[in-house]
Design a protein around this motif. Structure first.
Motif, short mmCIF file in Angstrom:
data_model
loop_
_atom_site.label_atom_id
_atom_site.label_comp_id
_atom_site.label_asym_id
_atom_site.label_seq_id
_atom_site.Cartn_x
_atom_site.Cartn_y
_atom_site.Cartn_z
N GLN A 133 0.89 -13.80 -1.93
CA GLN A 133 1.81 -13.28 -1.46
C GLN A 133 2.55 -12.49 -2.70
O GLN A 133 2.16 -12.57 -3.54
CB GLN A 133 2.99 -13.01 -0.29
CG GLN A 133 2.74 -13.27 1.33
CD GLN A 133 4.18 -13.91 1.57
OE1 GLN A 133 5.00 -14.30 1.17
NE2 GLN A 133 4.65 -13.96 3.07
N VAL B 157 3.75 -8.35 0.50
CA VAL B 157 2.74 -7.52 1.02
C VAL B 157 1.49 -8.49 0.77
O VAL B 157 1.66 -9.40 -0.07
CB VAL B 157 2.02 -5.81 0.72
CG1 VAL B 157 2.94 -4.94 0.43
CG2 VAL B 157 1.93 -6.79 -1.24
N HIS C 56 -1.73 -10.21 0.45
CA HIS C 56 -3.21 -10.00 0.18
C HIS C 56 -4.19 -10.35 0.55
O HIS C 56 -3.98 -11.23 1.81
CB HIS C 56 -3.11 -10.08 -1.16
CG HIS C 56 -3.23 -9.67 -2.22
ND1 HIS C 56 -2.89 -9.52 -3.88
CD2 HIS C 56 -1.28 -8.48 -1.98
CE1 HIS C 56 -2.27 -7.86 -3.93
NE2 HIS C 56 -1.31 -7.62 -3.38
N LEU D 226 -1.04 -3.00 -2.33
CA LEU D 226 -1.01 -3.52 -1.62
C LEU D 226 -2.15 -4.37 -0.55
O LEU D 226 -1.48 -5.44 -0.17
CB LEU D 226 -1.46 -2.31 0.39
CG LEU D 226 0.18 -0.92 -1.02
CD1 LEU D 226 -0.51 0.14 0.04
CD2 LEU D 226 1.16 -1.56 -1.01
N HIS E 115 8.93 -5.07 1.39
CA HIS E 115 8.22 -5.20 0.01
C HIS E 115 7.22 -5.83 -0.24
O HIS E 115 6.63 -5.86 -1.60
CB HIS E 115 9.67 -4.92 -0.95
CG HIS E 115 10.06 -2.77 -0.17
ND1 HIS E 115 11.37 -3.39 -0.81
CD2 HIS E 115 10.07 -2.24 -0.04
CE1 HIS E 115 12.10 -2.52 -0.88
NE2 HIS E 115 11.10 -1.90 -0.06
N ALA F 48 4.47 0.58 0.92
CA ALA F 48 4.53 -1.96 1.45
C ALA F 48 5.22 -1.39 2.76
O ALA F 48 4.57 -2.07 3.57
CB ALA F 48 5.11 -1.95 0.31
N ALA G 138 3.32 -3.44 5.91
CA ALA G 138 3.53 -3.94 5.64
C ALA G 138 4.76 -4.86 6.22
O ALA G 138 4.72 -5.96 6.67
CB ALA G 138 3.17 -4.98 4.54
N LEU H 67 7.24 -6.19 -4.28
CA LEU H 67 7.10 -5.07 -4.56
C LEU H 67 8.14 -4.10 -4.39
O LEU H 67 8.54 -3.69 -5.09
CB LEU H 67 6.16 -4.09 -4.21
CG LEU H 67 4.25 -4.41 -4.19
CD1 LEU H 67 3.48 -3.52 -3.43
CD2 LEU H 67 3.60 -4.87 -5.55
N GLN I 41 7.14 1.65 -2.81
CA GLN I 41 7.87 0.26 -2.02
C GLN I 41 7.75 0.97 -0.61
O GLN I 41 8.09 0.45 0.58
CB GLN I 41 9.42 0.10 -2.47
CG GLN I 41 9.33 -0.68 -4.12
CD GLN I 41 10.65 -0.53 -4.12
OE1 GLN I 41 11.71 -0.26 -3.95
NE2 GLN I 41 10.82 -2.01 -5.52
#
Length: 502
Positions: free
Chosen positions: A315, A308, A310, A483, A306, A299, A303, A318, A296
């Motif tokens: 999305q 992220v 792709h 991530l 939490h 992330a 980003a 996490l 976390q």
């Protein structure tokens, strides 16, 4: 048949390569160095962009700078030429060359000598054009490095195979490649910061080992001339990190390179990066909390959240506390029958056959159970999920479960359908550990190439007293996959590929 490295004669070269080589020869003949030892550079393109943010249209700042970059766009007209310079982080800036500023000779040389892909140094005034484009208006320019090969055409993107083989070109032309390359050090910093905040100490352990251990994997074998002995490339640092815990480094971690002589696919690479850690007086639950914090926080580092995003726009969340499922419950649901760690191998073979699976005769009961789990459940585990309770016969370094027979206190963390990390309550009884390793050695004698060996020095270390502990291993490349949504060959800067053959 020749490899890609075989020198070609001038007549064999494609036209663009031949023309560029001829330009290089012409430059040298005219006393111009196509690869100078140094060129003028007073600021980076990024620094210029940041300094002159918001400059109005058609402004001359009076500031003279020398800027460098690779030419990724070029438009030559009569008395005014335009080019786009790009530096390594992807920052771009327009360069303008006018007849009245650089003179006829320099303008003609620019038009004839300079190609897309060349690296140049441009000295001139920072301005904004009549269209408001931040630019450098050249007083002079110098070639920094002549490119003998053309860049890929924008209308025909490189294939994944070509991107992997020529990552240097991928980094030049594709923003996503530059982003992925710069994400890794940010993730590494985050991992180390999280460990540091939890009072873990980073160590380094050997890559060359006299015997392979710490994981069930087939090793790479090598030979030491100095010691006149066979050695193995590290498959895991576990046994050395546990020695550290015995010695009093009670919270320890290593970010390391591991090598496993196994298959390669979208989530496996023969050479990969891993973070492994051990926590004295912890167990599989406490190390799971550490693992969640590591992921976390990584992330957040890349980003700012939490959640992220792709590479394909999807999305992934996490955040929060993560779902837990039982390995054997997942198997039971998948086969439609109650399955436990005590279910016989013959029963498991019936289920596997019904599922259409191929069964390796070398598989022990627990290995077959794990293969059935992967067949029926793995692809469904998209959100972060701890799969709890693995078979004892595939986990020789793990403590037996406190309540469930035939099971050890081990979890695997799945994200996006692949295993991201694994964690244990570690086995610390040296007598039981010896028995487990002897069993492994017997499997090895029967042909199991992944079986561990009896490491007498490791057992001796345990006999000095090893505290209760939780341990964890996580693939760094796979963390980047979680991530970004990319495959493992995109998260490793230079993954292993077979040589090209013409």
């Amino acid at each position: 048949m020749t490899t890609d490295n075989t020198p070609a004669t001038e007549d064999d070269l494609p036209e663009q390569l031949r023309i560029r080589r001829e330009k290089r020869a012409s430059l040298i003949e005219r006393g111009i160095e196509p690869y100078p030892v140094a060129v003028a550079r007073t600021k980076s393109l990024k620094e210029v962009r940041e300094k002159y943010t918001g400059l109005e249209i058609d402004v001359a700042t009076g500031d003279i700078e020398s800027l460098t970059g690779r030419i990724i766009f070029k438009r030559d007209t009569g008395k005014l030429c335009f080019a786009t310079l790009r530096e390594g982080d992807g920052t771009e800036l327009q360069a303008m060359l006018s007849l009245d500023k650089v003179g006829q000779e320099q303008l003609d040389a620019w038009k004839s000598d300079i190609d897309l892909g060349d690296m140049v140094s441009v000295t001139g005034e920072i301005i904004t054009s009549k269209r408001g484009e931040l630019s450098i208006l050249a007083n002079s320019w110098t070639l920094a490095s002549k490119s003998l090969r053309p860049l890929p055409n924008d209308h025909k993107p490189m294939s994944e195979e070509t991107r992997v083989r020529m990552r240097y070109v991928d980094l030049i032309v594709r923003p996503e490649a530059r982003t992925a390359a710069r994400m890794r050090p940010a993730v590494m910093r985050s991992l180390r910061d999280t460990f540091n905040n939890e009072s873990f100490i980073e160590v380094e352990t050997p890559m060359l080992q006299v015997m392979h251990g710490g994981a069930a994997a087939r090793p790479f074998k090598t030979f030491s001339n100095a010691y006149d002995m066979d050695l193995f490339m590290r498959i895991a640092p576990e046994l050395f990190l546990k020695r550290c815990v015995v010695g009093g480094i009670e919270r320890v971690f290593e970010i390391n390179r591991n090598f496993r002589n196994e298959g390669a696919d979208s989530s496996h690479s023969p050479e990969f990066a891993m973070v492994e850690s051990y926590m004295a007086y912890g167990d599989w639950r406490s190390i799971a909390d550490v693992t969640r914090s590591l992921i976390q926080n990584a992330a957040m580092a890349v980003a700012g959240s939490h959640v992220v995003t792709h590479h394909d726009g999807r999305q992934a969340d996490l955040g929060g506390t993560w779902k837990e499922i039982s390995l054997y419950d997942a198997i039971s649901e998948g086969v439609g029958e109650q399955v436990t760690a005590l279910t016989s191998i013959d029963e498991l073979k019936k289920y596997a056959t019904k599922l259409g699976m191929k069964i390796d005769p070398k598989w022990v009961t627990g290995k077959l159970a794990e293969e059935i789990f992967e067949h029926v459940a793995q692809d469904k585990l998209i959100e972060p999920t701890f799969v709890m309770g693995y078979p004892v016969d595939t986990s020789p370094l793990v403590r037996a479960h406190r309540e469930i027979p035939g099971v050890v206190e081990k979890w695997d963390l799945y994200v996006d359908g692949f295993e991201l990390a694994t964690g244990y309550s570690e086995l610390i009884d040296p007598v039981i550990q010896r028995d487990r390793l002897v069993e492994q050695a017997q499997l090895g004698a029967k042909g199991d190439l992944e079986a561990m060996q009896v490491d007498e020095d490791f057992l001796r270390a345990m006999e000095f007293g090893m505290p209760p502990m939780g341990g964890m291993g996580m693939g760094v490349d796979r963390l980047l996959m979680a991530l970004t949504g990319l495959g493992i060959r995109e998260t490793i800067l230079f993954p292993l590929v077979k040589p090209e053959i013409d």
